[in-house]
Design a protein around this motif. Structure first.
Motif, PDB file in Angstrom:
ATOM      1  N   ASP A   1       0.840  -1.183   0.000  1.00 60.87           N
ATOM      2  CA  ASP A   1       0.000   0.000   0.000  1.00 60.87           C
ATOM      3  C   ASP A   1       0.879   1.238   0.000  1.00 60.87           C
ATOM      4  O   ASP A   1       1.475   1.579   1.027  1.00 60.87           O
ATOM      5  CB  ASP A   1      -0.927   0.012   1.226  1.00 60.87           C
ATOM      6  CG  ASP A   1      -2.060  -0.984   1.107  1.00 60.87           C
ATOM      7  OD1 ASP A   1      -2.631  -1.096   0.010  1.00 60.87           O
ATOM      8  OD2 ASP A   1      -2.380  -1.651   2.104  1.00 60.87           O
TER       9      ASP A   1
ATOM     10  N   THR B   1      -4.020   9.525  -0.629  1.00 63.79           N
ATOM     11  CA  THR B   1      -4.407   8.645  -1.733  1.00 63.79           C
ATOM     12  C   THR B   1      -3.666   7.332  -1.612  1.00 63.79           C
ATOM     13  O   THR B   1      -2.467   7.305  -1.372  1.00 63.79           O
ATOM     14  CB  THR B   1      -4.074   9.297  -3.090  1.00 63.79           C
ATOM     15  OG1 THR B   1      -4.731  10.561  -3.172  1.00 63.79           O
ATOM     16  CG2 THR B   1      -4.532   8.417  -4.236  1.00 63.79           C
ATOM     17  N   ARG B   2      -4.398   6.244  -1.775  1.00 62.27           N
ATOM     18  CA  ARG B   2      -3.802   4.914  -1.678  1.00 62.27           C
ATOM     19  C   ARG B   2      -3.670   4.301  -3.063  1.00 62.27           C
ATOM     20  O   ARG B   2      -4.599   4.334  -3.868  1.00 62.27           O
ATOM     21  CB  ARG B   2      -4.684   4.001  -0.819  1.00 62.27           C
ATOM     22  CG  ARG B   2      -4.279   2.522  -0.857  1.00 62.27           C
ATOM     23  CD  ARG B   2      -5.226   1.695  -0.018  1.00 62.27           C
ATOM     24  NE  ARG B   2      -4.944   0.277  -0.119  1.00 62.27           N
ATOM     25  CZ  ARG B   2      -5.712  -0.621  -0.744  1.00 62.27           C
ATOM     26  NH1 ARG B   2      -6.829  -0.230  -1.335  1.00 62.27           N
ATOM     27  NH2 ARG B   2      -5.388  -1.894  -0.789  1.00 62.27           N
ATOM     28  N   TYR B   3      -2.491   3.737  -3.315  1.00 57.28           N
ATOM     29  CA  TYR B   3      -2.259   2.966  -4.530  1.00 57.28           C
ATOM     30  C   TYR B   3      -1.990   1.525  -4.116  1.00 57.28           C
ATOM     31  O   TYR B   3      -1.028   1.260  -3.389  1.00 57.28           O
ATOM     32  CB  TYR B   3      -1.083   3.542  -5.325  1.00 57.28           C
ATOM     33  CG  TYR B   3      -1.285   4.988  -5.712  1.00 57.28           C
ATOM     34  CD1 TYR B   3      -2.156   5.334  -6.750  1.00 57.28           C
ATOM     35  CD2 TYR B   3      -0.642   6.010  -5.023  1.00 57.28           C
ATOM     36  CE1 TYR B   3      -2.370   6.660  -7.091  1.00 57.28           C
ATOM     37  CE2 TYR B   3      -0.843   7.336  -5.362  1.00 57.28           C
ATOM     38  CZ  TYR B   3      -1.710   7.655  -6.391  1.00 57.28           C
ATOM     39  OH  TYR B   3      -1.924   8.973  -6.727  1.00 57.28           O
ATOM     40  N   ASP B   4      -2.841   0.620  -4.552  1.00 62.13           N
ATOM     41  CA  ASP B   4      -2.695  -0.790  -4.200  1.00 62.13           C
ATOM     42  C   ASP B   4      -1.650  -1.416  -5.106  1.00 62.13           C
ATOM     43  O   ASP B   4      -1.969  -1.918  -6.191  1.00 62.13           O
ATOM     44  CB  ASP B   4      -4.041  -1.503  -4.344  1.00 62.13           C
ATOM     45  CG  ASP B   4      -3.954  -2.980  -3.982  1.00 62.13           C
ATOM     46  OD1 ASP B   4      -2.873  -3.433  -3.533  1.00 62.13           O
ATOM     47  OD2 ASP B   4      -4.960  -3.695  -4.151  1.00 62.13           O
ATOM     48  N   CYS B   5      -0.407  -1.399  -4.656  1.00 61.63           N
ATOM     49  CA  CYS B   5       0.701  -1.904  -5.472  1.00 61.63           C
ATOM     50  C   CYS B   5       0.882  -3.403  -5.333  1.00 61.63           C
ATOM     51  O   CYS B   5       1.852  -3.968  -5.859  1.00 61.63           O
ATOM     52  CB  CYS B   5       1.988  -1.152  -5.131  1.00 61.63           C
ATOM     53  SG  CYS B   5       1.936   0.587  -5.617  1.00 61.63           S
TER      54      CYS B   5
ATOM     55  N   ASP C   1      -1.414  -5.075  -6.611  1.00 59.04           N
ATOM     56  CA  ASP C   1      -2.202  -5.350  -7.800  1.00 59.04           C
ATOM     57  C   ASP C   1      -1.512  -4.688  -8.990  1.00 59.04           C
ATOM     58  O   ASP C   1      -1.035  -3.552  -8.888  1.00 59.04           O
ATOM     59  CB  ASP C   1      -3.614  -4.783  -7.605  1.00 59.04           C
ATOM     60  CG  ASP C   1      -4.454  -4.861  -8.853  1.00 59.04           C
ATOM     61  OD1 ASP C   1      -4.986  -5.944  -9.124  1.00 59.04           O
ATOM     62  OD2 ASP C   1      -4.584  -3.835  -9.555  1.00 59.04           O
TER      63      ASP C   1
ATOM     64  N   GLY D   1      -2.998  -1.270  -9.952  1.00 60.47           N
ATOM     65  CA  GLY D   1      -2.683  -0.263  -8.946  1.00 60.47           C
ATOM     66  C   GLY D   1      -1.225   0.152  -9.001  1.00 60.47           C
ATOM     67  O   GLY D   1      -0.889   1.332  -8.818  1.00 60.47           O
ATOM     68  N   TYR D   2      -0.358  -0.804  -9.289  1.00 62.18           N
ATOM     69  CA  TYR D   2       1.071  -0.510  -9.401  1.00 62.18           C
ATOM     70  C   TYR D   2       1.345   0.415 -10.592  1.00 62.18           C
ATOM     71  O   TYR D   2       2.108   1.381 -10.489  1.00 62.18           O
ATOM     72  CB  TYR D   2       1.839  -1.816  -9.544  1.00 62.18           C
ATOM     73  CG  TYR D   2       3.315  -1.654  -9.813  1.00 62.18           C
ATOM     74  CD1 TYR D   2       4.170  -1.183  -8.823  1.00 62.18           C
ATOM     75  CD2 TYR D   2       3.851  -1.956 -11.063  1.00 62.18           C
ATOM     76  CE1 TYR D   2       5.531  -1.029  -9.070  1.00 62.18           C
ATOM     77  CE2 TYR D   2       5.204  -1.823 -11.307  1.00 62.18           C
ATOM     78  CZ  TYR D   2       6.038  -1.351 -10.313  1.00 62.18           C
ATOM     79  OH  TYR D   2       7.378  -1.191 -10.558  1.00 62.18           O
TER      80      TYR D   2
ATOM     81  N   GLN E   1      -0.825   2.482 -11.913  1.00 65.94           N
ATOM     82  CA  GLN E   1      -1.395   3.784 -11.551  1.00 65.94           C
ATOM     83  C   GLN E   1      -0.432   4.567 -10.663  1.00 65.94           C
ATOM     84  O   GLN E   1      -0.258   5.784 -10.838  1.00 65.94           O
ATOM     85  CB  GLN E   1      -2.735   3.581 -10.841  1.00 65.94           C
ATOM     86  CG  GLN E   1      -3.829   3.057 -11.746  1.00 65.94           C
ATOM     87  CD  GLN E   1      -5.069   2.597 -10.981  1.00 65.94           C
ATOM     88  OE1 GLN E   1      -5.008   2.361  -9.764  1.00 65.94           O
ATOM     89  NE2 GLN E   1      -6.185   2.471 -11.675  1.00 65.94           N
ATOM     90  N   ALA E   2       0.205   3.882  -9.717  1.00 69.62           N
ATOM     91  CA  ALA E   2       1.160   4.545  -8.825  1.00 69.62           C
ATOM     92  C   ALA E   2       2.321   5.123  -9.617  1.00 69.62           C
ATOM     93  O   ALA E   2       2.764   6.256  -9.367  1.00 69.62           O
ATOM     94  CB  ALA E   2       1.674   3.560  -7.772  1.00 69.62           C
TER      95      ALA E   2
END
Length: 290
Positions: free
Chosen positions: A135, A255-259, A261, A264-265, A267-268
């Protein structure tokens, strides 16, 4: 007696199977987001919160995390000899001089709760933080763990970082039952359940990868039986803890980036790339031309 948070535990022994094949020989926590590995973002967040003892619970093939936080004498000497002071500063800032790093081996992958329990010899009975590097939490002002430490310091109670998720996503998280509301962002935790079916979820308030827990939970974890997936679940220990002690849920700002996934990674990387002081402008221009 007022207790401060000076220990952070980073469970980094997982296999990272969702990112195979890249994680076959390289830890998921060392995946780069622009120019820093995921674990460094989490450690910097803890450091900004005043935490100085970082405990890495590692497993096989995690040697590169150890290397990242070790002194690279040859590299530093080479940079110094060539007058590359900017890069030398970057390398030396990875581990500040007042930061202590401890490594503990989780020999068997028995779950997040077991990974946290492995840190018991260091934590003992003291309150501590847990940060999951999957996260990546971004706030351009006050880092999320710093926000949570301030909540802890004010109330002297354990704190769970939470965010509201869509109803259909409750089966991915530990979901809390809200108790007494203290303010718009803080409430007590009445109960918590691991990955409930959307039809059975007590709320949409999901616990994300940030915790401040009392040392008391270590004894509870030691007695916790395997739960979902045959693993020792941290959520199960927290559920037992709230029956004995008040815990708070804090809806953090950021803001949370679910890395953990792949989407999500990605997007981060895009969002952090756009914020990068050197690359942001050029990257934005490139994206605009796509």
């Amino acid at each position: 007696m007022t207790e401060t948070i000076n220990i952070a535990v980073f469970p980094v022994a997982g296999f990272g199977t969702r990112f195979l094949p890249v994680t076959k020989a390289s830890p998921k926590e060392m995946l780069p987001v622009v120019d820093k590995p995921l674990i460094q973002y989490a450690v910097e967040e803890a450091y900004a919160a005043g935490i100085r003892t970082m405990v890495f619970v590692t497993g096989r093939n995690k040697w590169s995390i150890t290397e990242h936080y070790d002194v690279a004498y040859e590299l530093e000497n080479e940079l110094e000899q060539r007058g590359k002071d900017e890069f030398l500063k970057i390398v030396r800032e990875i581990k500040p001089g007042d930061m202590q790093v401890v490594y503990i081996r989780q020999e068997l992958a028995l779950g997040l709760g077991h990974a946290v329990l492995c840190a018991r010899p260091i934590v003992r009975d003291r309150p501590f933080a847990v940060l999951l590097a999957d996260d990546l939490l971004y706030n351009d002002g006050k880092p999320v763990m710093q926000q949570m430490v301030e909540v802890y310091n004010k109330h002297q109670q354990g704190v769970l970082g939470v965010q509201e998720v869509p109803q259909e996503h409750t089966k991915r998280y530990g979901i809390i039952t809200e108790g007494a509301r203290i303010n718009e962002q803080v409430c007590t935790v009445e109960a918590i359940v691991e990955k409930p079916d959307p039809a059975d979820a007590p709320s949409r308030e999901a616990v994300i990868g940030r915790y401040i827990l009392p040392g008391q939970i270590m004894g509870i974890l030691a007695d916790t039986k395997p739960g979902a997936g045959g693993e020792i679940q941290l959520t199960d220990a927290i559920e037992a803890l709230v029956k004995e002690k008040t815990l708070l849920a804090y809806r953090y700002e950021g803001t949370r980036y679910d890395c953990g996934d792949k989407l999500g990674y990605l997007q981060a990387n895009v969002e952090m790339g756009l914020r990068h002081p050197e690359l942001g402008e050029g990257f934005a221009e490139y994206l605009a031309q796509r």
